[in-house]
Design a protein around this motif. Structure first.
Motif, PDB file in Angstrom:
ATOM      1  N   TYR A  39     -14.412   5.669   3.347  1.00 36.66           N
ATOM      2  CA  TYR A  39     -15.785   5.725   2.405  1.00 36.66           C
ATOM      3  C   TYR A  39     -17.017   5.529   3.549  1.00 36.66           C
ATOM      4  CZ  TYR A  39     -19.616   4.004  -0.470  1.00 36.66           C
ATOM      5  OH  TYR A  39     -20.687   3.656  -0.865  1.00 36.66           O
TER       6      TYR A  39
ATOM      7  N   LYS B  39     -13.251   6.885  -9.277  1.00 37.16           N
ATOM      8  CA  LYS B  39     -13.945   7.638 -10.496  1.00 37.16           C
ATOM      9  C   LYS B  39     -15.058   8.634  -9.758  1.00 37.16           C
ATOM     10  CE  LYS B  39     -13.712   4.192 -13.927  1.00 37.16           C
ATOM     11  NZ  LYS B  39     -14.592   3.106 -14.845  1.00 37.16           N
ATOM     12  N   LYS B  40     -15.728   8.236  -8.800  1.00 34.69           N
ATOM     13  CA  LYS B  40     -16.592   9.082  -8.073  1.00 34.69           C
ATOM     14  C   LYS B  40     -15.810  10.261  -7.185  1.00 34.69           C
ATOM     15  CE  LYS B  40     -20.335   5.611  -7.240  1.00 34.69           C
ATOM     16  NZ  LYS B  40     -21.056   5.010  -6.260  1.00 34.69           N
ATOM     17  N   SER B  41     -14.940  10.230  -6.784  1.00 35.57           N
ATOM     18  CA  SER B  41     -14.103  11.285  -6.084  1.00 35.57           C
ATOM     19  C   SER B  41     -13.173  11.895  -6.850  1.00 35.57           C
ATOM     20  CB  SER B  41     -13.243  10.452  -5.056  1.00 35.57           C
ATOM     21  OG  SER B  41     -12.078   9.763  -5.632  1.00 35.57           O
TER      22      SER B  41
ATOM     23  N   SER C 198      -9.399  -2.776  -6.296  1.00 35.25           N
ATOM     24  CA  SER C 198     -10.499  -3.659  -6.313  1.00 35.25           C
ATOM     25  C   SER C 198     -11.519  -2.907  -7.462  1.00 35.25           C
ATOM     26  CB  SER C 198     -11.011  -4.118  -5.113  1.00 35.25           C
ATOM     27  OG  SER C 198     -11.511  -2.937  -4.422  1.00 35.25           O
ATOM     28  N   ASN C 199     -12.536  -3.657  -7.913  1.00 40.33           N
ATOM     29  CA  ASN C 199     -13.650  -2.983  -8.661  1.00 40.33           C
ATOM     30  C   ASN C 199     -14.206  -1.957  -7.725  1.00 40.33           C
ATOM     31  OD1 ASN C 199     -13.018  -4.720 -10.841  1.00 40.33           O
ATOM     32  ND2 ASN C 199     -14.424  -6.261 -10.012  1.00 40.33           N
ATOM     33  N   THR C 200     -14.396  -2.079  -6.351  1.00 41.74           N
ATOM     34  CA  THR C 200     -15.146  -1.312  -5.844  1.00 41.74           C
ATOM     35  C   THR C 200     -14.459   0.030  -5.621  1.00 41.74           C
ATOM     36  OG1 THR C 200     -16.174  -3.037  -4.589  1.00 41.74           O
ATOM     37  CG2 THR C 200     -16.446  -0.689  -3.452  1.00 41.74           C
TER      38      THR C 200
ATOM     39  N   ARG D 162      -8.145  -2.061  -1.457  1.00 40.77           N
ATOM     40  CA  ARG D 162      -9.475  -2.723  -1.362  1.00 40.77           C
ATOM     41  C   ARG D 162      -9.857  -2.115  -0.048  1.00 40.77           C
ATOM     42  NH1 ARG D 162      -7.761  -8.700  -0.203  1.00 40.77           N
ATOM     43  NH2 ARG D 162      -7.390  -8.716   1.645  1.00 40.77           N
TER      44      ARG D 162
ATOM     45  N   ARG E 177     -11.891   1.000  -7.334  1.00 38.97           N
ATOM     46  CA  ARG E 177     -11.924   1.819  -8.678  1.00 38.97           C
ATOM     47  C   ARG E 177     -13.250   2.631  -8.988  1.00 38.97           C
ATOM     48  NH1 ARG E 177     -11.454  -2.441 -11.783  1.00 38.97           N
ATOM     49  NH2 ARG E 177      -9.226  -2.574 -11.466  1.00 38.97           N
ATOM     50  N   SER E 178     -14.277   2.248  -8.659  1.00 39.11           N
ATOM     51  CA  SER E 178     -15.516   2.998  -8.717  1.00 39.11           C
ATOM     52  C   SER E 178     -15.575   3.993  -7.710  1.00 39.11           C
ATOM     53  CB  SER E 178     -16.789   2.175  -8.626  1.00 39.11           C
ATOM     54  OG  SER E 178     -17.026   1.775  -7.300  1.00 39.11           O
ATOM     55  N   LEU E 179     -15.151   3.853  -6.673  1.00 47.65           N
ATOM     56  CA  LEU E 179     -14.905   5.003  -5.659  1.00 47.65           C
ATOM     57  C   LEU E 179     -13.858   6.138  -6.073  1.00 47.65           C
ATOM     58  CD1 LEU E 179     -14.944   3.214  -2.345  1.00 47.65           C
ATOM     59  CD2 LEU E 179     -16.948   4.685  -3.331  1.00 47.65           C
TER      60      LEU E 179
END
Length: 79
Positions: A40, A75-77, A67-69, A6, A71-73
């Motif tokens: 980040y 994917k973006k990276s 965490s959800n956040t 997280r 996980r999205s980071l």
């Protein structure tokens, strides 16, 4: 012990900077982390995301859940 990946907040007021950390799920948001995985920085254009893939794999193998956040980071990276 439930492990999480997280964000922990760093930086000054109105200038946030986040570290992506492996931490025990019961620990408070800015508590002592087990290991820093990356960072980040949302204040740059485009936002700066840096994640060490070896450390990420090590903690995911140990059972850490992002965490959800985070996980999205990931994917973006592209990880």
């Amino acid at each position: 012990m439930a492990l999480k990946l997280r964000l922990t907040r760093m930086g000054s007021k109105k200038r946030p900077f986040y570290r992506i950390v492996a931490i025990n799920s019961a620990t408070r948001r800015d508590g002592r982390a087990l290991e820093i995985i990356g960072y980040y920085n949302p204040m740059t254009e485009p936002p700066d995301i840096k994640i060490d893939p070896e450390k990420l794999k090590k903690w995911m193998d140990r059972g850490a859940k992002p965490s959800n956040t985070v996980r999205s980071l990931l994917k973006k990276s592209g990880l």
